[in-house]
Design a protein around this motif. Structure first.
Motif, short mmCIF file in Angstrom:
data_model
loop_
_atom_site.label_atom_id
_atom_site.label_comp_id
_atom_site.label_asym_id
_atom_site.label_seq_id
_atom_site.Cartn_x
_atom_site.Cartn_y
_atom_site.Cartn_z
N MET A 52 0.88 -1.01 -0.19
CA MET A 52 -0.19 -0.08 -0.02
C MET A 52 0.79 1.33 0.04
N THR A 53 0.28 2.31 -0.64
CA THR A 53 1.09 3.80 -0.37
C THR A 53 0.92 4.24 1.08
N MET A 54 1.96 5.08 1.25
CA MET A 54 1.79 5.70 2.66
C MET A 54 0.46 6.15 3.10
N ALA A 55 0.06 6.97 2.05
CA ALA A 55 -1.37 7.70 2.13
C ALA A 55 -2.49 6.73 2.54
N GLN A 56 -2.37 5.57 1.82
CA GLN A 56 -3.31 4.40 2.00
C GLN A 56 -3.06 3.87 3.52
N ARG A 57 -1.95 3.56 3.67
CA ARG A 57 -1.68 3.06 5.21
C ARG A 57 -2.13 3.99 6.22
N LYS A 58 -1.92 5.30 5.90
CA LYS A 58 -2.39 6.29 7.24
C LYS A 58 -4.01 6.22 7.30
N ALA A 59 -4.79 5.83 6.35
CA ALA A 59 -5.96 6.02 6.24
C ALA A 59 -6.62 4.62 6.74
N VAL A 60 -5.95 3.77 6.98
CA VAL A 60 -6.52 2.43 7.52
C VAL A 60 -7.11 2.65 8.99
N ASN A 61 -8.35 1.97 9.40
CA ASN A 61 -8.72 2.20 10.41
C ASN A 61 -8.28 1.02 11.47
N TYR A 62 -7.35 1.48 12.32
CA TYR A 62 -6.49 0.36 13.24
C TYR A 62 -7.12 0.04 14.24
N ASP A 63 -8.38 0.50 14.50
CA ASP A 63 -9.14 0.04 15.61
C ASP A 63 -10.42 -0.99 15.09
N HIS A 64 -10.30 -1.57 13.90
CA HIS A 64 -11.14 -2.44 13.29
C HIS A 64 -10.57 -3.67 13.52
N PRO A 65 -11.46 -4.78 13.61
CA PRO A 65 -10.78 -6.04 13.41
C PRO A 65 -10.00 -6.68 12.24
N LEU A 66 -10.65 -5.95 11.11
CA LEU A 66 -9.68 -6.21 9.99
C LEU A 66 -8.50 -5.67 9.56
N ALA A 67 -7.93 -4.87 10.75
CA ALA A 67 -6.62 -4.30 10.83
C ALA A 67 -5.74 -5.29 11.22
N PHE A 68 -6.22 -6.40 11.78
CA PHE A 68 -5.16 -7.34 12.30
C PHE A 68 -4.90 -8.42 11.42
N VAL A 90 7.68 -8.04 13.45
CA VAL A 90 7.90 -6.75 14.21
C VAL A 90 7.30 -5.65 13.31
N TYR A 91 6.48 -4.94 14.12
CA TYR A 91 5.54 -3.65 13.45
C TYR A 91 6.14 -2.30 13.44
N SER A 92 6.17 -1.57 12.33
CA SER A 92 6.73 -0.30 12.32
C SER A 92 5.98 0.77 12.47
N TYR A 93 5.63 1.49 13.55
CA TYR A 93 4.59 2.68 13.71
C TYR A 93 5.12 3.66 12.67
N SER A 94 6.21 4.01 12.47
CA SER A 94 6.53 4.94 11.62
C SER A 94 6.48 4.76 10.42
N GLU A 95 6.25 3.35 9.65
CA GLU A 95 6.16 3.21 8.38
C GLU A 95 4.57 2.62 8.12
N PHE A 96 3.98 2.35 9.19
CA PHE A 96 2.65 2.05 9.28
C PHE A 96 2.39 0.45 8.32
N THR A 97 3.68 -0.24 8.86
CA THR A 97 3.42 -1.70 8.10
C THR A 97 4.42 -2.48 8.86
N ARG A 98 4.35 -3.73 8.68
CA ARG A 98 5.31 -4.77 9.03
C ARG A 98 6.86 -4.58 8.65
N SER A 99 7.69 -4.68 9.60
CA SER A 99 9.03 -4.93 9.36
C SER A 99 9.38 -6.10 8.57
N ASN A 100 10.75 -5.93 7.93
CA ASN A 100 11.32 -7.11 7.43
C ASN A 100 11.84 -8.01 8.70
#
Length: 213
Positions: A52-68, A90-100
């Motif tokens: 996903m693009t960074m804009a798409q990542r930031k638009a995700v609803n992280y309080d919804h069950p489908l975010a996990f 490992v999840y990166s909060y700065s990148e809004f996605t999973r780390s490698n």
């Protein structure tokens, strides 16, 4: 013949954002210092959003069950229950996605799983031996969230309030609060409730003693 290793005990600790569930989990962990124990945060299992693009990542609803990535969390818990090691994401909060990167994690006698939606999925719920809901008033939770996000995550006051009103509060009442009915124990006011924490740790000690640990 050697004795078969006992199944680990899983304690689920849930509640809304800012409820004090992390404080309760850490208090249980500290009270059982010296035992074979670990904490797993559900936040670690946010979806991999690398495509996903960074804009798409930031638009995700992280309080919804489908975010996990609940399927991966369940798979990893089953491995730990089978006394197998896992490669925890490992999840990166700065990148809004999973780390490698991943963290090799060995099974423990006690696993504390904490997160906002661990009681939502019945498959996950059924893996928990003790289910705890930390119940804290909305006004206290928003104050705690403002303090945390502004100090620890560099957020502006307005951005925290906007997110709370648009997703955090509605998702709490739609998805999180209804899971309270599945809890074995409801803990008012989070980490300040030392009586509840003492009762929980006493119960866990009894179970471990019964298993000879």
């Amino acid at each position: 013949m050697s004795e078969t290793k006992k199944r680990p005990l899983i304690i689920g600790v849930t509640g809304g954002s800012g409820s004090g569930k992390t404080t309760v989990s850490q208090a249980i962990y500290d009270e059982l210092a010296g035992k074979s124990i670990m904490i797993i945060a559900q936040d670690t299992y946010y979806n991999d959003q690398a495509q996903m693009t960074m804009a798409q990542r930031k638009a995700v609803n992280y309080d919804h069950p489908l975010a996990f990535d609940t399927d991966l969390l369940i798979s990893d818990l089953k491995k730990l229950l089978n006394n197998e090691s896992i490669e925890m994401p490992v999840y990166s909060y700065s990148e809004f996605t999973r780390s490698n990167k991943t963290v090799r994690t060995e099974p423990r006698d006690v696993i504390i799983l904490e997160g906002i939606l661990i009681l939502d999925d019945p498959r996950l719920r059924d893996l928990l031996d003790i289910k705890v809901f930390v119940d804290t008033d909305d006004d206290i939770r928003i104050i705690r969230r403002i303090q945390r996000d502004m100090v620890e995550r560099g957020r502006s006051l307005q951005s925290v309030i906007d997110q709370y009103l648009t997703t955090v509060k509605p998702m709490y009442h739609q998805f999180i609060e209804p899971t309270k009915r599945y809890a074995d124990i409801i803990v008012p006011e989070g980490g300040e409730n030392t009586v509840a924490i003492d009762l929980l740790t006493t119960k866990v000690r009894d179970i471990l003693a019964h298993h000879g640990k």
